[in-house]
Design a protein around this motif. Structure first.
Motif, PDB file in Angstrom:
ATOM      1  N   ARG A 124     -32.177 -33.880   5.941  1.00 19.94           N
ATOM      2  CA  ARG A 124     -31.473 -34.668   4.928  1.00 19.94           C
ATOM      3  C   ARG A 124     -30.303 -33.867   4.356  1.00 19.94           C
ATOM      4  O   ARG A 124     -29.212 -34.398   4.155  1.00 19.94           O
ATOM      5  CB  ARG A 124     -32.459 -35.051   3.813  1.00 19.94           C
ATOM      6  N   TYR A 125     -30.530 -32.580   4.103  1.00 17.89           N
ATOM      7  CA  TYR A 125     -29.473 -31.710   3.579  1.00 17.89           C
ATOM      8  C   TYR A 125     -28.328 -31.582   4.583  1.00 17.89           C
ATOM      9  O   TYR A 125     -27.157 -31.677   4.225  1.00 17.89           O
ATOM     10  CB  TYR A 125     -30.034 -30.329   3.229  1.00 17.89           C
ATOM     11  N   LEU A 126     -28.655 -31.350   5.838  1.00 14.99           N
ATOM     12  CA  LEU A 126     -27.612 -31.206   6.858  1.00 14.99           C
ATOM     13  C   LEU A 126     -26.814 -32.498   7.024  1.00 14.99           C
ATOM     14  O   LEU A 126     -25.590 -32.448   7.195  1.00 14.99           O
ATOM     15  CB  LEU A 126     -28.223 -30.773   8.197  1.00 14.99           C
ATOM     16  N   ASP A 127     -27.494 -33.637   6.972  1.00 16.23           N
ATOM     17  CA  ASP A 127     -26.775 -34.914   7.016  1.00 16.23           C
ATOM     18  C   ASP A 127     -25.810 -35.026   5.848  1.00 16.23           C
ATOM     19  O   ASP A 127     -24.660 -35.426   6.004  1.00 16.23           O
ATOM     20  CB  ASP A 127     -27.756 -36.096   6.993  1.00 16.23           C
ATOM     21  N   TRP A 128     -26.270 -34.663   4.651  1.00 11.49           N
ATOM     22  CA  TRP A 128     -25.431 -34.700   3.455  1.00 11.49           C
ATOM     23  C   TRP A 128     -24.240 -33.750   3.608  1.00 11.49           C
ATOM     24  O   TRP A 128     -23.112 -34.094   3.295  1.00 11.49           O
ATOM     25  CB  TRP A 128     -26.254 -34.332   2.221  1.00 11.49           C
ATOM     26  N   LYS A 129     -24.515 -32.551   4.127  1.00 12.87           N
ATOM     27  CA  LYS A 129     -23.465 -31.543   4.294  1.00 12.87           C
ATOM     28  C   LYS A 129     -22.383 -32.054   5.259  1.00 12.87           C
ATOM     29  O   LYS A 129     -21.188 -31.863   5.014  1.00 12.87           O
ATOM     30  CB  LYS A 129     -24.091 -30.238   4.813  1.00 12.87           C
ATOM     31  N   LEU A 130     -22.802 -32.688   6.341  1.00 10.87           N
ATOM     32  CA  LEU A 130     -21.837 -33.238   7.297  1.00 10.87           C
ATOM     33  C   LEU A 130     -21.011 -34.354   6.668  1.00 10.87           C
ATOM     34  O   LEU A 130     -19.802 -34.435   6.893  1.00 10.87           O
ATOM     35  CB  LEU A 130     -22.557 -33.752   8.546  1.00 10.87           C
ATOM     36  N   LYS A 131     -21.615 -35.200   5.886  1.00  8.85           N
ATOM     37  CA  LYS A 131     -20.885 -36.274   5.196  1.00  8.85           C
ATOM     38  C   LYS A 131     -19.894 -35.695   4.190  1.00  8.85           C
ATOM     39  O   LYS A 131     -18.771 -36.167   4.070  1.00  8.85           O
ATOM     40  CB  LYS A 131     -21.853 -37.222   4.489  1.00  8.85           C
ATOM     41  N   GLU A 132     -20.309 -34.668   3.462  1.00 11.23           N
ATOM     42  CA  GLU A 132     -19.423 -34.013   2.489  1.00 11.23           C
ATOM     43  C   GLU A 132     -18.225 -33.397   3.195  1.00 11.23           C
ATOM     44  O   GLU A 132     -17.104 -33.515   2.735  1.00 11.23           O
ATOM     45  CB  GLU A 132     -20.182 -32.923   1.720  1.00 11.23           C
ATOM     46  N   LYS A 133     -18.478 -32.754   4.323  1.00 15.57           N
ATOM     47  CA  LYS A 133     -17.384 -32.127   5.079  1.00 15.57           C
ATOM     48  C   LYS A 133     -16.415 -33.198   5.577  1.00 15.57           C
ATOM     49  O   LYS A 133     -15.194 -33.039   5.465  1.00 15.57           O
ATOM     50  CB  LYS A 133     -17.951 -31.334   6.256  1.00 15.57           C
ATOM     51  N   ALA A 134     -16.936 -34.300   6.094  1.00 17.09           N
ATOM     52  CA  ALA A 134     -16.084 -35.384   6.573  1.00 17.09           C
ATOM     53  C   ALA A 134     -15.283 -35.989   5.427  1.00 17.09           C
ATOM     54  O   ALA A 134     -14.099 -36.296   5.567  1.00 17.09           O
ATOM     55  CB  ALA A 134     -16.929 -36.472   7.251  1.00 17.09           C
ATOM     56  N   TYR A 135     -15.917 -36.123   4.260  1.00 15.63           N
ATOM     57  CA  TYR A 135     -15.251 -36.669   3.090  1.00 15.63           C
ATOM     58  C   TYR A 135     -14.093 -35.768   2.636  1.00 15.63           C
ATOM     59  O   TYR A 135     -13.008 -36.235   2.304  1.00 15.63           O
ATOM     60  CB  TYR A 135     -16.263 -36.855   1.966  1.00 15.63           C
ATOM     61  N   LEU A 136     -14.346 -34.464   2.636  1.00 18.03           N
ATOM     62  CA  LEU A 136     -13.321 -33.509   2.213  1.00 18.03           C
ATOM     63  C   LEU A 136     -12.154 -33.434   3.188  1.00 18.03           C
ATOM     64  O   LEU A 136     -11.046 -33.109   2.817  1.00 18.03           O
ATOM     65  CB  LEU A 136     -13.931 -32.124   2.005  1.00 18.03           C
ATOM     66  N   GLU A 137     -12.420 -33.705   4.460  1.00 20.66           N
ATOM     67  CA  GLU A 137     -11.369 -33.642   5.481  1.00 20.66           C
ATOM     68  C   GLU A 137     -10.500 -34.896   5.477  1.00 20.66           C
ATOM     69  O   GLU A 137      -9.416 -34.876   6.027  1.00 20.66           O
ATOM     70  CB  GLU A 137     -11.990 -33.419   6.853  1.00 20.66           C
ATOM     71  N   ASP A 138     -10.994 -35.994   4.902  1.00 22.00           N
ATOM     72  CA  ASP A 138     -10.199 -37.251   4.869  1.00 22.00           C
ATOM     73  C   ASP A 138      -9.090 -37.198   3.860  1.00 22.00           C
ATOM     74  O   ASP A 138      -8.897 -36.555   2.994  1.00 22.00           O
ATOM     75  CB  ASP A 138     -11.100 -38.452   4.557  1.00 22.00           C
TER      76      ASP A 138
END
Length: 138
Positions: A124-138
Motif C-alpha cells: 500500500r505504501y509503495l503504491d502511494w509512493k508511486l502515485k505521489e511521484k507521478a503527481y509531482l512529475e505532472d
C-alpha cells in the motif's frame, strides 16, 4: 564433548510480537537515527542481504510516517518495522552476530516475521509512493 550442543533458542512469533507491543515513538526515532548503521549491517551480512532493498523501503516508510507525510498506516506496522530494524542493529542478540554461519539467523527470523505481518502495508505504501511521484512529475 558437549561443548557445541547447547540449545540455542531463536526468537519466535510471541517474542517478536511482545517486543513490537513495547515499541515507542522514541524507538522509531532511534531507528531513523541509526539508519546508516542498520543499513550497513543488513547489506554486509550474507544471510540478510535479501533484506537490503526492503530495509530501504521500511526506512522510507517510517520516515514519511514521522514527518506526517504518510499516515495511512497502523501503529502496529510502524512498531513492527522499528522492532525488526533495531533488532538487527542490537549488539544483544539471542545469537551473537560474530558466530560464523549462525550469527544472523535470529535477525533473519525477526525480519521474516515482521515482513510477513506488514506485507500488505508495504505494498500500500509503495503504491502511494508511486502515485505521489507521478503527481509531482505532472
Amino acid at each position: 564433548m558437549r561443548l557445541f550442543r547447547k540449545k540455542i533458542n531463536l526468537p519466535d512469533k510471541d517474542y517478536t510480537l511482545e517486543t513490537v507491543e513495547q515499541t515507542t515513538v522514541a524507538d522509531v526515532d532511534d531507528a531513523i537515527e541509526k539508519e546508516e548503521s542498520i543499513t550497513s549491517t543488513i547489506a554486509n551480512s550474507g544471510f540478510l542481504k535479501k533484506y537490503a532493498q526492503l530495509g530501504k523501503i521500511m526506512f522510507m516508510m517510517i520516515k514519511d510516517y514521522r514527518k506526517g507525510i504518510y499516515t495511512n498506516i497502523p501503529w502496529f506496522t510502524i512498531a513492527a518495522i522499528t522492532t525488526g530494524l533495531l533488532y538487527v542493529f542490537s549488539p544483544i542478540d539471542l545469537i551473537p552476530d560474530f558466530i560464523p554461519g549462525l550469527g544472523f539467523i535470529d535477525d533473519l527470523t525477526v525480519l521474516s516475521f515482521v515482513t510477513g505481518w506488514i506485507e500488505t502495508d508495504l505494498h500500500r505504501y509503495l503504491d502511494w509512493k508511486l502515485k505521489e511521484k507521478a503527481y509531482l512529475e505532472d
